[in-house]
Design a protein around this motif. Structure first.
Motif, short mmCIF file in Angstrom:
data_model
loop_
_atom_site.label_atom_id
_atom_site.label_comp_id
_atom_site.label_asym_id
_atom_site.label_seq_id
_atom_site.Cartn_x
_atom_site.Cartn_y
_atom_site.Cartn_z
N ALA B 206 3.45 3.78 1.63
CA ALA B 206 3.90 3.02 2.79
C ALA B 206 5.16 2.26 2.46
N SER B 207 5.21 1.68 1.25
CA SER B 207 6.40 0.92 0.87
C SER B 207 7.63 1.81 0.84
N LEU B 208 7.46 3.01 0.29
CA LEU B 208 8.61 3.92 0.21
C LEU B 208 9.11 4.29 1.60
N VAL B 209 8.18 4.63 2.49
CA VAL B 209 8.58 4.97 3.85
C VAL B 209 9.30 3.79 4.50
N PHE B 210 8.72 2.60 4.30
CA PHE B 210 9.32 1.41 4.89
C PHE B 210 10.73 1.20 4.34
N LEU B 211 10.87 1.34 3.02
CA LEU B 211 12.19 1.09 2.44
C LEU B 211 13.21 2.10 2.94
N ALA B 212 12.81 3.38 3.02
CA ALA B 212 13.75 4.39 3.51
C ALA B 212 14.22 4.05 4.91
N MET B 213 13.28 3.68 5.77
CA MET B 213 13.65 3.32 7.14
C MET B 213 14.55 2.10 7.15
N MET B 214 14.15 1.11 6.36
CA MET B 214 14.87 -0.15 6.39
C MET B 214 16.29 0.03 5.88
N VAL B 215 16.46 0.84 4.83
CA VAL B 215 17.82 1.08 4.33
C VAL B 215 18.66 1.70 5.42
N GLY B 216 18.09 2.70 6.09
CA GLY B 216 18.84 3.36 7.15
C GLY B 216 19.26 2.40 8.24
N LEU B 217 18.34 1.55 8.65
CA LEU B 217 18.66 0.63 9.73
C LEU B 217 19.57 -0.49 9.26
N PRO B 261 9.96 -0.25 12.02
CA PRO B 261 9.14 -0.91 10.99
C PRO B 261 8.22 -1.99 11.56
N LEU B 262 8.76 -2.82 12.46
CA LEU B 262 7.95 -3.94 12.93
C LEU B 262 6.77 -3.45 13.76
N ALA B 263 7.03 -2.52 14.67
CA ALA B 263 5.96 -2.10 15.56
C ALA B 263 5.04 -1.08 14.91
N PHE B 269 5.55 -4.17 6.70
CA PHE B 269 6.69 -5.06 6.90
C PHE B 269 6.31 -6.47 6.49
N SER B 270 5.06 -6.87 6.76
CA SER B 270 4.68 -8.24 6.46
C SER B 270 4.77 -8.51 4.95
#
Lengths: 468, 494
Positions: B206-217, B261-263, B269-270
């Motif tokens: 989950a962290s990896l997916v979150f980080l990939a998305m977050m970097v992109g955004l 990420p938030l939704a 995200f938390s």
């Protein structure tokens, strides 16, 4: 013998023979008619493929010939790309004193690719590769008065001779291990065979097919052929044999016990795409650039082969990617053909103003090759990424993503030259046929994205499973 | 309605791209009509939006690739509606705003309309893949706008812009696929994914997916340290394109953070809320300080964008922090972040349009070459002052409403971050006052002796944007009602 199963292949063969005969008797001025004959042949073959679209995967001709949805789809792509290349040719070849045989050679090359895609027996695979190669060498060097074309043909031939010899060795070793060339028998007995010999044999086969795929380390012919061969031939050779070879490789890899060979394919994939991209970066020659980009695209296709058996969607991803790649590459080479093969990047200045249609098709083709959505190339890459991530090959997906980024650089460079500068002079174009072929390629890229569901449906059927 | 809003500009772009007979004035009219129709449709959607209703409303759905779970799906919640409507306003403004198209009006308006359509697509999409498709297509539109109508070294700027943000979107794509693979039944339907929360409790993956998305955004937002593409793209882009770039394209990053990420990955995200909030704080302070050091007008405004988007990210990070008992504060922060997006779009949009006007008149962005314009061009001065004051957070204007909410929310959750963040507002105030001083007061340089004031169209466009800024500042209720409803559903508190 169920001869009806071979209707497309027989149509190609008979058509090619008739064209050779016709070329011998028709006067010079009428040789162009044979392009029509070739198109008719291809249409019949295409129709036959559609008619015999297999409901369930099966084997025919004592098991050497595979009839399944992937094979049929690959045949459609191969024959379609051949048809597009033939449609571009009459304009291009008009000044050639004799060119009737040219169309026969095209059909033979396509037949070889078709055989590769449907081969269920390693001898037959060898036959397909050799037929495709032998017919392609003279096509590349067809303009024998043009030194670069001769050089490209020579290079193609030398690399091909070596690679085909290795393939032959590999096939013979497989035969030696099992005592049969039939894939079913290979699948059943390879697991118990000697690991070392098997590794060498598999290595040889992969190398041999890498030549047809223009993958590392047998890729060196591709940029030369793209640059110096007649542009329609470059279009055809950068697509048709690759489709056949990729599917053949996928079938072979699926036979291997355990993880054998997969890591090698993954490695070849990563190296091929990186090498092709890095080499394309510095090209100032659009056709060479397309050649190198086509090398790197082979690397992407191998991503799917490397996860066959480990990810559900691998075959489907491979086929969709190949369709996307074929459409985009054909469209790009159609533009080059339409522009009378102009090759220097500087000659493309201001094309968006001088020849807007050609510029638009070329940009769309390149954006599709990068994988910009919603063009069909995006779906190809998307499925590849999905399959590699699903197979826990995240490293390969990341390498591919970085490569995509690099590739953006050189594609955009061409786009920038066409759009952001002013034309230097009038632009000569070929004629109606090539314009039509170009337009067909452009429309195909957009339309196939909208009809993605259909394409997925066609490729979604699993590859013929072999008893193991 | 949303479909109309999305396709009206695209349909307008088509004839412009194909037909070569129209004159510049005709092309402009077509663009205004297509763009206006889209705004009108969104206004209608706003009027019929029910704040008490479900999260997503006005949903349209057409299957595209069902076997992948992909479809054309549009729909809005209050947040999307607010940002999309603001974008449409800004696009109409950019189309109407006078601009020297260098004899290629048709192509210019076609690209602008294309960008309009796909940008709305990002905000209206309810399909993850469609979101990504539109996200990427905006790059193509902006690339050609900057490269062809920019100044300075436009091709390099356009190229850099494309390369950086495309790198971001590839990371985002890998993240999206990672998320997709974790689903039980593969689908790209955002509503289904939000409901499933597929990666809750999935540790490293989950962290990896979150980080990939977050970097992109974050690249798109842009958040320090991945902001480096922004200044040059802004400086070399034509005025209206800069306004769109700052007003609309940057919002895709922060909007994406709320939507994806938030939704969809709330729990993940938390865990990262504090680091993201700290990064946002860095962006706030760094953006403000670097902006203060700029002597180039556009560069300065560009860096204030980094600062202002920092507020938004801070608000989103606070909203994502699941610290117990702060539901109200988190809702407030999320509302504030959304209002900041709208406010920043309107304010920075008008600031960039103004700098476009200055460029058209004098061909210069160096603030040292200006001065004393207050007397020569009073209307220009008045509108710039209003926009600048709104940007620095003057009460009664839009920026204040947003920043107040963000900081109040932050104060409840991360008090010391809020304290440090307020420093950013002080620096912003300093840099805008300095900017106003240099442009409008002091001695009038000789080469500006015949500097013309704004013409009627320019005043009209900037006036409408200013009106929006004042309206949000004085009576924010109409906006807050819509946004808060969705913020409560996303961040809790209802």
């Amino acid at each position: 013998m169920p001869v009806a199963d071979l209707t497309p292949e027989l149509a190609l063969l008979i058509g090619a023979v008739m064209i050779v005969l016709g070329a011998a008797f028709l006067p010079h001025a009428r040789q162009g008619w044979l392009a029509g004959a070739a198109l008719v042949t291809l249409t019949i073959a295409l129709g036959a493929v559609v008619v015999q679209w297999p409901a369930a995967p099966s084997l025919t001709f004592s098991g050497v010939w595979i009839l399944d949805a992937p094979a049929s789809l690959a045949k459609l792509v191969i024959l379609g790309s051949g048809a597009l290349a033939v449609a571009m040719s009459p304009d291009w070849m008009r000044s050639d004193p004799r060119h009737g045989e040219y169309y026969a050679l095209c059909l033979f090359a396509l037949l070889g690719a078709v055989v590769m895609a449907a081969a269920g027996d390693s001898m037959e695979l060898l036959l397909g590769v050799l037929l495709s190669s032998a017919a392609s060498y003279p096509l590349v060097a067809y303009h024998r008065g043009f030194a670069p074309a001769l050089e490209a043909g020579m290079k193609y031939f030398l690399i091909g001779a070596l690679a085909n010899a290795l393939l032959c060795v590999g096939v013979v070793m497989l035969f030696g291990l099992v005592g049969d060339t039939d894939y079913r028998v290979l699948a059943a007995f390879l697991a118990q065979s000697d690991r070392l010999v098997l590794s060498v044999a598999v290595g040889c086969v992969i190398l041999g097919l890498a030549f047809k795929l223009a993958a590392f380390p047998a890729h060196a012919w591709m940029p030369d052929v793209a640059q110096a061969a007649p542009a329609p031939v470059a279009a055809m050779l950068s697509v048709a044999p690759k489709v056949g070879a990729a599917l053949a490789l996928a079938r072979l890899v699926a036979l291997l016990p355990g993880e054998q060979g997969l890591w090698l394919v993954a490695l070849v994939s990563a190296v091929t795409m990186t090498l092709g991209n890095l080499a394309a970066l510095r090209q100032v020659d659009v056709r060479r650039l397309l050649g190198w980009s086509s090398v790197s695209q082979s690397g992407y296709a191998l991503m799917a082969v490397a996860v066959i058996g480990r990810a559900e969607g691998a075959v489907s991803a491979l086929l969709v990617f190949l369709v996307a790649y074929a459409l985009a590459n054909l469209a790009a080479f159609a533009v080059v053909t339409h522009l009378r093969g102009r090759t220097d990047l500087a000659d493309y200045r201001g094309l968006a103003r001088a020849q807007p249609l050609a510029a638009v098709v070329l940009i769309v083709a390149m954006l599709s090759l990068v994988g910009i959505p919603p063009l069909v190339g995006f779906f190809g890459k998307f499925l590849l990424f999905e399959a590699t991530l699903a197979a826990d090959h995240a490293w390969l997906a990341i390498v591919a993503a970085l490569n995509t980024l690099v590739s953006l650089y050189y594609y955009l460079r061409v786009a920038a030259v066409m759009v952001f500068t002013r034309p230097t002079g009038p632009v000569a174009v070929l004629g109606g046929h090539s314009r039509l072929a170009m337009l067909a390629g452009g429309v195909g890229i957009v339309a196939s994205a909208l009809l993605m569901e259909l394409l997925l449906g066609a490729s979604g059927v699993v590859m013929l499973p072999l008893p193991s | 309605m949303l479909t109309v809003a999305l396709f009206a500009p695209l349909l307008g772009a088509l004839p412009l791209a194909l037909n070569s007979r129209w004159s510049a004035a005709q092309a402009r009219w077509i663009a205004v009509v297509a763009s206006g129709a889209s705004l009108l449709a969104l206004a209608l959607a706003w009027l019929t939006f029910d704040p008490a209703g479900p999260l997503f409303q006005h949903v349209d759905e057409v299957q595209w690739v069902p076997s992948l779970g992909m479809a054309y799906r549009v729909g809005v919640d209050g947040i999307a509606l607010a940002v999309a409507t603001m974008s449409a306003v800004l696009f109409v403004a950019a189309v109407v705003y006078p601009f020297d198209t260098r004899g290629e009006a048709r192509q210019y308006y076609a690209w602008l309309l294309f960008l309009h359509g796909v940008s709305l697509g990002v905000f209206l999409a309810l399909d993850l893949l469609m979101f990504y498709v539109c996200f990427d297509l905006t790059l193509v539109g902006m690339y050609f706008l900057i490269g062809r109508w920019g100044h300075g070294d436009p091709q390099l700027a356009a190229f850099k812009f494309f390369l950086y943000t495309f790198a971001g979107s590839l990371a985002l794509l890998l993240g999206i696929i990672g998320l997709y693979l974790a689903l039980e039944t593969p689908t790209f339907d955002m509503r289904a994914i939000i409901e499933q929360q597929p990666l809750a409790g999935r540790g490293t993956y989950a962290s990896l997916v979150f980080l990939a998305m977050m970097v992109g955004l974050a690249v798109k937002t842009p958040l320090v340290p991945v902001h480096t593409w922004l200044p040059q793209a802004h400086v070399d882009a034509p005025g209206p394109a800069s306004a769109i770039l700052a007003g609309v394209l940057l919002k895709m990053g922060t909007y994406g953070m709320i939507r994806l990420p938030l939704a969809m990955l709330g729990e993940t995200f938390s865990r990262f809320a504090l680091p993201v909030a700290v990064l946002a704080l860095v962006a706030i302070l760094y953006g403000a300080l670097v902006a203060l050091g700029q002597t180039n007008l556009k560069r300065r405004i560009a860096y204030t964008s980094i600062n202002h988007m920092g507020y938004t990210v801070l608000g989103i990070a606070v909203a994502a922090s699941l610290i117990g008992g702060h539901d109200e504060a988190r809702r407030l922060a999320l509302t504030g972040a959304t209002v900041e997006m709208v406010a920043h779009g309107l304010i920075t949009g008008s600031l960039f349009l103004i700098s476009g006007s200055l460029w058209q008149r004098s061909g210069d962005y160096a603030m040292a070459r200006y001065g004393g314009l207050a007397r020569r061009a009073p209307q220009l001065t008045a509108l710039t002052v209003l926009a600048a004051f709104a940007s620095l957070g003057m009460p009664g204007l839009a920026g204040f409403v947003a920043e107040f909410q963000v900081f109040t929310g932050t104060f409840a959750v991360y008090p010391w971050l809020a304290v440090l963040g307020v420093l950013g507002i002080v620096i912003t105030a300093a840099l805008f006052l300095d900017l106003l001083w240099r442009l409008f007061f002091g001695r009038l340089p000789e080469h500006l002796a015949h500097f013309p004031d704004l013409n009627r169209i320019e005043i009209g466009v900037l006036g409408v944007l200013a009106l929006g800024v004042v309206a949000i500042g004085v009576a924010p209720h109409f906006l807050l009602e819509v946004v808060e409803a969705s913020a409560s559903l996303l961040a809790g508190g209802r």
